[in-house]
Write a protein that holds these residues in place. Structure first.
Motif, mmCIF file in Angstrom:
data_model
loop_
_atom_site.group_PDB
_atom_site.id
_atom_site.type_symbol
_atom_site.label_atom_id
_atom_site.label_comp_id
_atom_site.label_asym_id
_atom_site.label_seq_id
_atom_site.Cartn_x
_atom_site.Cartn_y
_atom_site.Cartn_z
ATOM 1 N N SER A 117 18.246 20.868 -19.899
ATOM 2 C CA SER A 117 18.864 19.850 -19.737
ATOM 3 C C SER A 117 19.911 19.891 -18.563
ATOM 4 O O SER A 117 20.701 21.100 -18.875
ATOM 5 C CB SER A 117 19.461 18.937 -20.584
ATOM 6 O OG SER A 117 20.351 17.957 -20.595
ATOM 7 N N GLU A 118 20.431 19.054 -17.861
ATOM 8 C CA GLU A 118 21.705 19.428 -16.899
ATOM 9 C C GLU A 118 22.187 17.982 -16.755
ATOM 10 O O GLU A 118 21.588 16.908 -16.280
ATOM 11 C CB GLU A 118 21.160 19.962 -15.722
ATOM 12 C CG GLU A 118 22.486 20.328 -14.976
ATOM 13 C CD GLU A 118 21.797 20.869 -13.254
ATOM 14 O OE1 GLU A 118 22.620 21.237 -12.719
ATOM 15 O OE2 GLU A 118 20.744 21.282 -13.245
ATOM 16 N N MET A 119 23.552 17.938 -16.702
ATOM 17 C CA MET A 119 24.391 16.887 -16.295
ATOM 18 C C MET A 119 25.474 17.426 -15.516
ATOM 19 O O MET A 119 26.240 18.258 -16.026
ATOM 20 C CB MET A 119 24.970 16.199 -17.633
ATOM 21 C CG MET A 119 24.009 15.359 -18.464
ATOM 22 S SD MET A 119 25.030 14.565 -19.833
ATOM 23 C CE MET A 119 25.486 13.122 -18.954
ATOM 24 N N GLN A 120 25.578 16.820 -14.411
ATOM 25 C CA GLN A 120 26.418 17.431 -13.296
ATOM 26 C C GLN A 120 27.778 16.349 -13.566
ATOM 27 O O GLN A 120 27.615 15.316 -13.781
ATOM 28 C CB GLN A 120 26.131 17.115 -12.011
ATOM 29 C CG GLN A 120 25.011 18.208 -11.668
ATOM 30 C CD GLN A 120 24.359 17.911 -10.386
ATOM 31 O OE1 GLN A 120 24.925 17.198 -9.291
ATOM 32 N NE2 GLN A 120 23.592 18.841 -9.867
ATOM 33 N N TRP A 121 28.969 16.954 -13.218
ATOM 34 C CA TRP A 121 30.112 16.262 -13.428
ATOM 35 C C TRP A 121 30.186 14.869 -12.578
ATOM 36 O O TRP A 121 30.921 13.855 -12.975
ATOM 37 C CB TRP A 121 31.405 17.144 -13.197
ATOM 38 C CG TRP A 121 31.723 18.217 -14.205
ATOM 39 C CD1 TRP A 121 31.296 19.586 -13.770
ATOM 40 C CD2 TRP A 121 31.944 18.374 -15.293
ATOM 41 N NE1 TRP A 121 31.447 20.461 -14.748
ATOM 42 C CE2 TRP A 121 31.878 19.723 -15.472
ATOM 43 C CE3 TRP A 121 32.048 17.324 -16.551
ATOM 44 C CZ2 TRP A 121 31.972 20.033 -17.186
ATOM 45 C CZ3 TRP A 121 32.148 17.842 -17.915
ATOM 46 C CH2 TRP A 121 32.216 19.049 -18.256
ATOM 47 N N MET A 124 28.449 11.963 -14.343
ATOM 48 C CA MET A 124 29.097 11.352 -15.425
ATOM 49 C C MET A 124 29.946 10.224 -15.251
ATOM 50 O O MET A 124 30.796 10.123 -14.379
ATOM 51 C CB MET A 124 29.888 12.436 -16.253
ATOM 52 C CG MET A 124 29.106 13.535 -16.708
ATOM 53 S SD MET A 124 29.853 14.716 -17.788
ATOM 54 C CE MET A 124 28.914 16.426 -17.506
ATOM 55 N N LEU A 125 29.672 9.089 -16.105
ATOM 56 C CA LEU A 125 30.385 7.795 -16.002
ATOM 57 C C LEU A 125 31.076 7.845 -16.869
ATOM 58 O O LEU A 125 32.290 7.157 -16.630
ATOM 59 C CB LEU A 125 29.295 6.657 -16.286
ATOM 60 C CG LEU A 125 28.022 6.635 -15.416
ATOM 61 C CD1 LEU A 125 27.098 5.499 -15.962
ATOM 62 C CD2 LEU A 125 28.574 6.225 -13.902
ATOM 63 N N LYS A 126 31.316 8.437 -18.187
ATOM 64 C CA LYS A 126 32.207 8.655 -19.128
ATOM 65 C C LYS A 126 32.145 9.731 -20.050
ATOM 66 O O LYS A 126 30.933 10.409 -20.323
ATOM 67 C CB LYS A 126 32.004 7.361 -20.212
ATOM 68 C CG LYS A 126 33.024 7.008 -21.243
ATOM 69 C CD LYS A 126 32.706 5.877 -21.753
ATOM 70 C CE LYS A 126 33.434 5.682 -23.094
ATOM 71 N NZ LYS A 126 32.978 4.351 -23.914
ATOM 72 N N TRP A 134 32.002 15.993 -28.135
ATOM 73 C CA TRP A 134 32.033 15.205 -27.024
ATOM 74 C C TRP A 134 30.769 14.262 -26.739
ATOM 75 O O TRP A 134 29.878 14.904 -26.949
ATOM 76 C CB TRP A 134 32.355 15.947 -25.795
ATOM 77 C CG TRP A 134 33.449 16.549 -26.041
ATOM 78 C CD1 TRP A 134 33.745 18.045 -26.486
ATOM 79 C CD2 TRP A 134 34.851 16.297 -25.405
ATOM 80 N NE1 TRP A 134 35.084 18.333 -26.413
ATOM 81 C CE2 TRP A 134 35.655 17.311 -25.458
ATOM 82 C CE3 TRP A 134 35.347 15.175 -24.692
ATOM 83 C CZ2 TRP A 134 37.241 17.259 -25.261
ATOM 84 C CZ3 TRP A 134 36.715 15.177 -24.350
ATOM 85 C CH2 TRP A 134 37.579 16.169 -24.717
ATOM 86 N N LEU A 135 31.059 12.921 -26.412
ATOM 87 C CA LEU A 135 29.682 12.426 -25.881
ATOM 88 C C LEU A 135 29.623 12.127 -24.569
ATOM 89 O O LEU A 135 30.929 11.887 -23.835
ATOM 90 C CB LEU A 135 29.828 10.910 -26.610
ATOM 91 C CG LEU A 135 29.394 10.673 -27.835
ATOM 92 C CD1 LEU A 135 29.615 9.533 -28.600
ATOM 93 C CD2 LEU A 135 27.878 11.078 -27.887
ATOM 94 N N LEU A 136 28.709 12.331 -23.756
ATOM 95 C CA LEU A 136 28.797 12.497 -22.336
ATOM 96 C C LEU A 136 27.737 11.310 -21.818
ATOM 97 O O LEU A 136 26.599 11.452 -22.145
ATOM 98 C CB LEU A 136 28.285 13.862 -21.924
ATOM 99 C CG LEU A 136 29.027 15.250 -22.382
ATOM 100 C CD1 LEU A 136 28.342 16.280 -22.181
ATOM 101 C CD2 LEU A 136 30.282 15.367 -21.688
ATOM 102 N N TYR A 137 28.266 10.415 -21.127
ATOM 103 C CA TYR A 137 27.423 9.634 -20.488
ATOM 104 C C TYR A 137 26.911 9.800 -18.895
ATOM 105 O O TYR A 137 27.930 9.817 -18.172
ATOM 106 C CB TYR A 137 28.066 7.873 -20.679
ATOM 107 C CG TYR A 137 28.499 7.867 -22.172
ATOM 108 C CD1 TYR A 137 27.675 6.971 -22.962
ATOM 109 C CD2 TYR A 137 29.623 8.354 -22.714
ATOM 110 C CE1 TYR A 137 28.015 6.682 -24.252
ATOM 111 C CE2 TYR A 137 29.853 8.009 -24.104
ATOM 112 C CZ TYR A 137 28.838 7.102 -24.969
ATOM 113 O OH TYR A 137 29.270 7.029 -26.130
ATOM 114 N N ARG A 142 22.682 10.048 -22.562
ATOM 115 C CA ARG A 142 23.756 10.173 -23.281
ATOM 116 C C ARG A 142 23.700 11.489 -24.170
ATOM 117 O O ARG A 142 22.589 11.784 -24.497
ATOM 118 C CB ARG A 142 24.136 9.018 -24.083
ATOM 119 C CG ARG A 142 25.193 9.028 -24.952
ATOM 120 C CD ARG A 142 25.512 7.999 -25.909
ATOM 121 N NE ARG A 142 24.245 7.942 -26.983
ATOM 122 C CZ ARG A 142 24.402 7.345 -28.147
ATOM 123 N NH1 ARG A 142 25.476 6.489 -28.342
ATOM 124 N NH2 ARG A 142 23.334 7.133 -28.951
ATOM 125 N N SER A 143 24.492 12.189 -23.923
ATOM 126 C CA SER A 143 24.397 13.583 -24.561
ATOM 127 C C SER A 143 25.624 13.805 -25.598
ATOM 128 O O SER A 143 26.717 13.360 -25.212
ATOM 129 C CB SER A 143 24.150 14.528 -23.603
ATOM 130 O OG SER A 143 23.080 14.650 -22.816
#
Length: 167
Positions: A117-121, A124-126, A134-137, A142-143
């Motif tokens: 999995s990958e989420m780029q800064w 991210m919305l929130k 931390w919740l990452l949206y 949502r992670s």
């Protein structure tokens, strides 16, 4: 666990086990424990529809009872959401495997044999602080990121990113 930091680069890696305690924390931190009538609405609709079919129409009683049963199962899945979710996670291929977390200037990545999995800064919305992590949206996902797998420097880095993203 590795950590390196210069004036413009940040890199953090940590490996941990996707065990029952991790999944339990993830559920607790990412869902609301307060149940409302809205949560039970699908089960109530199935139950009501099945009851109406049973009493008012000539539809087979077996079909009506099946729909009523679906309503009951749906209601139980809401009432016992955590044990149901934990059981599904523990039966998955990813359960009890090692996952490696990478945090750097581009974003957050997780890698294991079954999970990538990958989420780029920038996507991210929130970023929301919870009691334990931390919740990452983003638009598509949502992670949850557990605080127990983060160093103090990584926590501070995510806090700094949160203040930028949440503006």
């Amino acid at each position: 666990m590795t950590f390196s930091s210069t004036s413009s680069e940040f890199s953090y890696s940590h490996s941990y086990l996707l065990d029952k305690s991790h999944f339990s924390e993830t559920f607790d931190e990412s869902t609301s424990s307060i149940r409302t009538l809205k949560d039970y609405s699908k089960g109530l609709i199935f139950f009501g529809l099945g009851a109406i079919l049973l009493v008012v129409t000539e539809v087979s009683a077996y079909a009506s009872w099946f729909i009523i049963g679906l309503g009951v199962v749906e209601g139980l899945s809401v009432r016992f959401a955590k044990p149901w979710w934990l059981a599904r996670q523990m039966l998955s291929k990813a359960a009890n495997t090692e996952l490696t977390l990478h945090i750097d200037d581009l974003g957050i990545r997780t890698d294991s044999f079954y999970v990538k999995s990958e989420m780029q800064w920038t996507e991210m919305l929130k970023i929301e602080k919870t009691q334990q992590g931390w919740l990452l949206y983003s638009k598509t996902q949502r992670s949850y990121l557990s605080g127990r797998c983060l160093s103090e420097e990584a926590e501070q880095y995510i806090q700094a990113k949160a203040s930028i993203v949440n503006c």
